[in-house]
Every structure is written in C-alpha cells, then in structure tokens.
Design an enzyme around this catalytic site. Sequence first.
Site, PDB file in Angstrom:
ATOM      1  N   ASP A  35      60.316  29.527  64.851  1.00  0.00           N
ATOM      2  CA  ASP A  35      59.837  30.562  63.938  1.00  0.00           C
ATOM      3  C   ASP A  35      59.434  31.779  64.759  1.00  0.00           C
ATOM      4  O   ASP A  35      58.543  31.696  65.609  1.00  0.00           O
ATOM      5  CB  ASP A  35      58.620  29.996  63.173  1.00  0.00           C
ATOM      6  CG  ASP A  35      58.295  30.839  61.950  1.00  0.00           C
ATOM      7  OD1 ASP A  35      59.058  31.778  61.659  1.00  0.00           O
ATOM      8  OD2 ASP A  35      57.274  30.546  61.302  1.00  0.00           O
ATOM      9  N   ASP A  76      64.727  35.050  60.671  1.00  0.00           N
ATOM     10  CA  ASP A  76      63.863  34.817  61.833  1.00  0.00           C
ATOM     11  C   ASP A  76      63.366  33.382  61.972  1.00  0.00           C
ATOM     12  O   ASP A  76      62.378  33.146  62.645  1.00  0.00           O
ATOM     13  CB  ASP A  76      62.676  35.781  61.798  1.00  0.00           C
ATOM     14  CG  ASP A  76      61.783  35.536  60.598  1.00  0.00           C
ATOM     15  OD1 ASP A  76      62.205  34.807  59.685  1.00  0.00           O
ATOM     16  OD2 ASP A  76      60.669  36.074  60.573  1.00  0.00           O
ATOM     17  N   GLU A  77      63.990  32.454  61.320  1.00  0.00           N
ATOM     18  CA  GLU A  77      63.602  31.064  61.551  1.00  0.00           C
ATOM     19  C   GLU A  77      64.773  30.130  61.341  1.00  0.00           C
ATOM     20  O   GLU A  77      65.716  30.445  60.611  1.00  0.00           O
ATOM     21  CB  GLU A  77      62.439  30.658  60.649  1.00  0.00           C
ATOM     22  CG  GLU A  77      62.762  30.831  59.186  1.00  0.00           C
ATOM     23  CD  GLU A  77      61.675  30.254  58.276  1.00  0.00           C
ATOM     24  OE1 GLU A  77      61.241  29.107  58.511  1.00  0.00           O
ATOM     25  OE2 GLU A  77      61.283  30.954  57.331  1.00  0.00           O
TER      26      GLU A  77
END
Lengths: 381, 409
Positions: free
Chosen positions: B10, B106-107
């Site tokens: 993350d 973004d993860e």
Amino acid sequence: MKIIIERDQLMQSIQNVMKAISPKTTIPILSGIKIEATQEEVKLTGSDSDITIESIIPKEEEGIVYIHDVNPGKVVVQAKFLPDIIRKLPESEVEISSDDDLNLTIRSGKAEFKLNGQDPEEYPQLPVLQTENHFDLQIDLLKTLIRQTNFAVSTSETRPILTGVNFKLENNNLELVATDSHRLASRKIEMDKQEDSISFNNIVIPGKSLTELNKILDDGQETVQVSVSDNQILFKTKYVYFLSRLLDGNYPDTSRLIPDQSKTEVKVNAKELIQTIDRASLLAKDNRNNIVKLVTQENDVLEITSNSPEIGTAEELLQTKSITGEELKISFNAKYMIDALRAIDAEEIKIQFTGAMRPFIIQPVEEEQHILQLITPVRTY
Amino acid sequence: MKRRIIFHVDMNSFYASVEMAYNPDLKGKPLAIAGNPEERKGIVVTSSYEARAKGVKTTMPLWQAYDLCPNLIVMRPNFERYKEASRLIFTILSEITPIVQPVSIDEGFMDVTEVSKNVDARELAQTIQNRILDELDLPCSIGIAPNKFLAKMASDMKKPQGITVLRKRELHEKLWPLPIGEMYGVGAKTEEKLKQLNLFTIGDLAKANVMTLKQLLGVNGERLHIRSNGEDDREVDPDAVYDFKSIGNSKTLPFDTTDEAEIMRMFKTLSEKVHERMKTKKVVSENIQIMIRYHNRKTITRGKQLRDYIDSAEAIYQIAFDLFQTHWNQEPIRLLGVTAQQLTTLEDASKQLDLFNYEAEAEKETLYQAVEKMKEKYGDRIFKKLDQSEPKMSTSFQKDFLMDYKKKK
C-alpha cells in the site's frame, strides 16, 4: 337474425377471421366478430384495423347445404370465447340467433349459450376497393412468392418501411423484394398477359399481413384476385377477402444494392451446404451474430468454421462442384444463409462473392426461376 | 488448504509522495492534492503526512484545510505522473512474482508463497520496500499475512514505511482490539448498524452471532464475520483486472444549471472521456446509460440498448444527449454522468454489415486483407492499432491504469 348452419363450416370461417383479431386492440368493437346473414350467405368479419378478413359461407356449394335456415340480420359477438364454444358444441348443426337487444343465443343439441352481442352499426365500414387495378395469381404461386421473400423483412421498427415486402409490377413482371438491411430476398415472375396491363412500384405490404394471408390461403390451383389502391391491398378468393393496410413511405431502391460483378464464384449442392452450415453454427448460436466463417481452399473445397470464445470450435470441409476466381475468407450470419438456401429450394446453387466486406449473391444454378438472395457479411475485428 | 503468504503493498499518501519525488523541495512540507481549487467541490484528494498531522483529511473541503493548516501547499493532480509511478511500482512487484493483483493505482496484493520458500517473508518485504524507496523515492507499507484480508489489515497498521506481520494466532491482540470502523469492508453505514448491536471492535464482531449478523446485513454480515475471524479464501488473481463491466464518467457542475448549452458541452466532454477510456481498454459498448443528479440530490439513471457496437465519442454523445432530452424534468442539475455498459473486447466483437452502408467498411477491405496476410506470415502480434492520441487523464481513471499494467507486462 337467425341462422342454422353447419358447425364445421362455421368453425373454419371463425378460424379465418380470428387471424385478424388482436386481443390487444384499443378499439373495443374490434375485439368482436361481425356476423352478417343474408339469404345467399353468411359473412364473418374480423379486423385489427391493419388487416381485415372476411370469410363467406355460401348457402350451398356443389349441392351440399351449409346453411339450413336464415332470418337475415347482423350482430357483433365477442371473439374471445366463440371458437371454443363452437368447437365443443355437441351436434353438427348450430343455431345462432340474436334479438333486438343484441342478446345472442347459440344452440346445438341440448346445449345453449347466451352471450351479449354488440351493435353491428358500430363496426367500422370497410372501404370498398375499386377493383379496376387488379391482377390474378395462382394461389400456390402467391404462397411460394411469400415464402421466398417474407422471411427477410425487418422485425425492427427502426425503418418501418422495411417491415414490409415491396411489390412491383412493371412490363408484366411481378417482383417481390424484402430486406431487413442485412440480407435481401427477391423473386420475380412473368405474369400472364393481363387484359389491362397495370403497373405499380411502391406497394409495400406489412410482413405480418403476408404471414397471416399465407396461413389462410389453402394450397391450390385456384386464383386469387389482387386489387391495389393507394393505401390498401385486397386479396380476394371465392370465399375469403383479405384486406391489408399498406406501409407508408418510399421503399428504398434496392436494385442498386445488387452487385453486378463477382470476384469469386462457388457452385455447390444446396442441401449439403445447408447441413454443413447448420452443423458449424451449432456452436455459433451463442455469439451474437451467429457467425460462421467460410474459406476457399484448393481443389474446390470450402472450409466452414465457427468458434465461440468459451465453448469451442467447429470445422468442416465441403467438396463443391466448382470454385472459380479469387481466394476468399468471409464471415456471415449462419441463419441468413440457411434462410436463403431454404427459400431458393434448388438442388444446386451458385454464390457470387465480391469481397469479404461486400454483400454476396445466392441463386439457383438453373435459372428457371428468377430468385435472388443477397447477404451482407459480418465484419470481425 | 495450503498455507499461503500474501503481501498487501500500500503506497503511503501516494499522489503527495509522487509530487515530492518529482520536487524534493516539497519534502517535509504540508502538501495537499485537490481536484479543482477554484470550484466548490475543491476537496482534498490526498495530503502529505505533514498536512495530516495538522488535521487535514481526505475529502475535506479546501477552505477547511486552509483553516487548519494556513501554510498548506495545494496542487492540482498530475495523473500522468501517478500513472507512470504506478506502472513502475507494479513492474517491481511483478519482478518478484507474476502473481500480482493490482487493486487500484496505489495498492496491490502479491502471493509470495512460492518465492518465500527460500527467503524469509519479512526480508522479502523489506527488499520490496527498499527498492521502491531507492528506485522511485516512494514510501509504502506492506502487510504480511496468510490471506488477503489480513494482509490488507496489516498494511494499515504501520504507516508510513511499515512492515507488519499478522499471524492468525495474533488476532486477539492485534486485530480484535481495533474499532469496528477500521475493518476493511465496514463502511460508515455498516459501522452504524453494527454499533446498534453493541459491536464496537472487530473482536466483538468475531464473537457475534452469525444469524444476527446475517439478519442485519445479509450475506455481507456473514462474510464480515468470517473475515473478522481471520478467514479469507480469495486468491490473488492477476486477471481480476479484466473483470470490468462498464466504463463511466461523471462530473459535478460548478453551479446547478438548466442551461442546455452547458449541459450539451458537459455531455460532449463526458462522452469523449468515456470514449478515451474505451479506446485504452480496446472495448466497444452496446449499452449507454446516463445519470442525472438534480439540485435536491434526487438521482436518476436511464439507459439505451443498442443494436450495434459503438466506439466513437460522437455516437456516445448522440445517445447520451438523446436520453437526457427524453428524461430530463427541466429541474436544475447538479451532476451528469455517462456510462458505457455491456463491453466487448475488440477481438470478440463482430459487426453485421448493413446493405445500405457497407461501403464505408468495404473501402478498407484491401487494408484489412494486407493486415491479415501479414498476420498469417508473421503472427498475430506484428500489428497494433496506433492509439490516435494518448488518453487524457481524468479523476475516474483510477482503474484504467490496470489495463496498461497488463498491456505493458
């Protein structure tokens, strides 16, 4: 009004006029059948305002008496229950009578039904077609013409005019054309010399009307008289009058759609081709355009394949009579091809292609009948 | 079932971190990325840890953020940069294992069960974290656990730059004491409902009666109960990216409006955006839907089923605006949306040509034939349609980058 009539004849007539009656009609009186009795005949009428059907039961025909007793008059009776009532009556003779208050009584043997009738004066008057503009056709020929073209009409209301079959009569040639814009069916016949040669070219009959007409007409050598006016067409046999509204609008000029050259020509046995395509399309039914692919190969062989991404593939080689011209790979809707081949109903057919993105022509090799089927291919990405 | 080792990677305040990597002067300063600073929906999309320390939060209106943090630096998002950074991150991850499932820009999850046979999982996580920091100057937190749910919860436990291992035997001390609202899958509404049952921690949920939860929340109640007990059998699925069903864009108008010209413009823009994204994904659509939200928040959606695939912005716009004109009740509008549904990838799509206008396609036939011949000779991969233009970025591109990630891999 009072009639005593043979049940079977009455039943036949009811079934005929029922074909015009829509359970969803917005005009209440049209949910009924009009019964008119005169000394000579009993006439039944059904209509949904697009189609009107009249069926006549003569008093007698060839010595057989259909109507045993008549007290002239007319009445409109609800169509919903009538067919079942008449079919299930105990005796072969039926008595139908109505009084001044439009109460209808149906009697047969010891069975008696009382129905509420409707006022016949409320039933729309049928337009009387002037019958000058008419020609005759043999019934079985008319039925063939319908069968060979009507399947290709559009079922979508996007272009309403395409939901009908275009009738053209010029120089004693009658031509029927139907297209849903993906495929086109056309059939031409030469007419017997008519006394008054008539011509028209923008008559478009709703496909639905022709379907019903085809059901009503019995195969046979008798003739049907076809009368045409600006907005209606009447098909008249001895005992059935079939009146249909015509579609508004101009039918597109389809002659320019038919390619006048070909780059690849295949001659093949129609039955074998139908069966091969039918098999190949088994797996294609799930994909939206029911696509089969046809590829020309060496030695007059056609490769016919289909695939469904998640199911599998089908492949078959078909030996043709001949393949001439350029190599070709083309995809098309299997149903269109099968429909077209069935309509042509010939032993050997030829297909003329002008490229993978252009419509192709299917015709019988023996051109004793002028029939042409046109199919537009499917583009795969 | 085999024991698995799952990572959840993350990125920490991703957009702000990317900006700081681009411009190191921003480091250590309170930074917020905000949608449209001038307009009323100017809200904080993300902020740096320095800004968060002052109380700035995601979705907070800008004026409020300024109140809390007067020296706040506000930037518009540079999606091109984030997309590129994201691509590089996932490239690093997929060098470790091919079993990577991006969840958003973004993860992502990784299944490192195989890789960890030779390496200690914690060391592996450290290596990943270091590489992302060294090569991209971006911080991330990594959760290590036997399944996706626990990995996700673990990555949340230590930020920024944390590595947290969450074992099943540690649930009672590490997971269960957490407030119920922190649980992944529990939104504000669910939180509210659970609290009414006197369930305040994840532990309370884990011990609650399943039937009661099912009555309250349906299937989701049962699912949450299972998760809170540390169970989650979902696999890390690298292909999950392909499970998209529709592409939609919506936009809030700066002012409630009934101005048809303004609305037309809006539909044009939205249609173009949807089209750009369809092009990027190489799909065509058979169903267009619009959304109208009125000034009073009343929202309607209306769709149209099409007979043919469409793949042009103009066609989308025509249908969308038609739908709008049919269904608009003339009241002031706050938000409009356009969604393309029933998507088909170009390879699976076919188009029944039309007798009356097949010429347009037929003209390209020789080109198609040439392409076909080349493909036969050199294989399917030699041709690629040129994307006419690089798609313009918009806020709802979040998931589209995933396709790019797949494409470039």
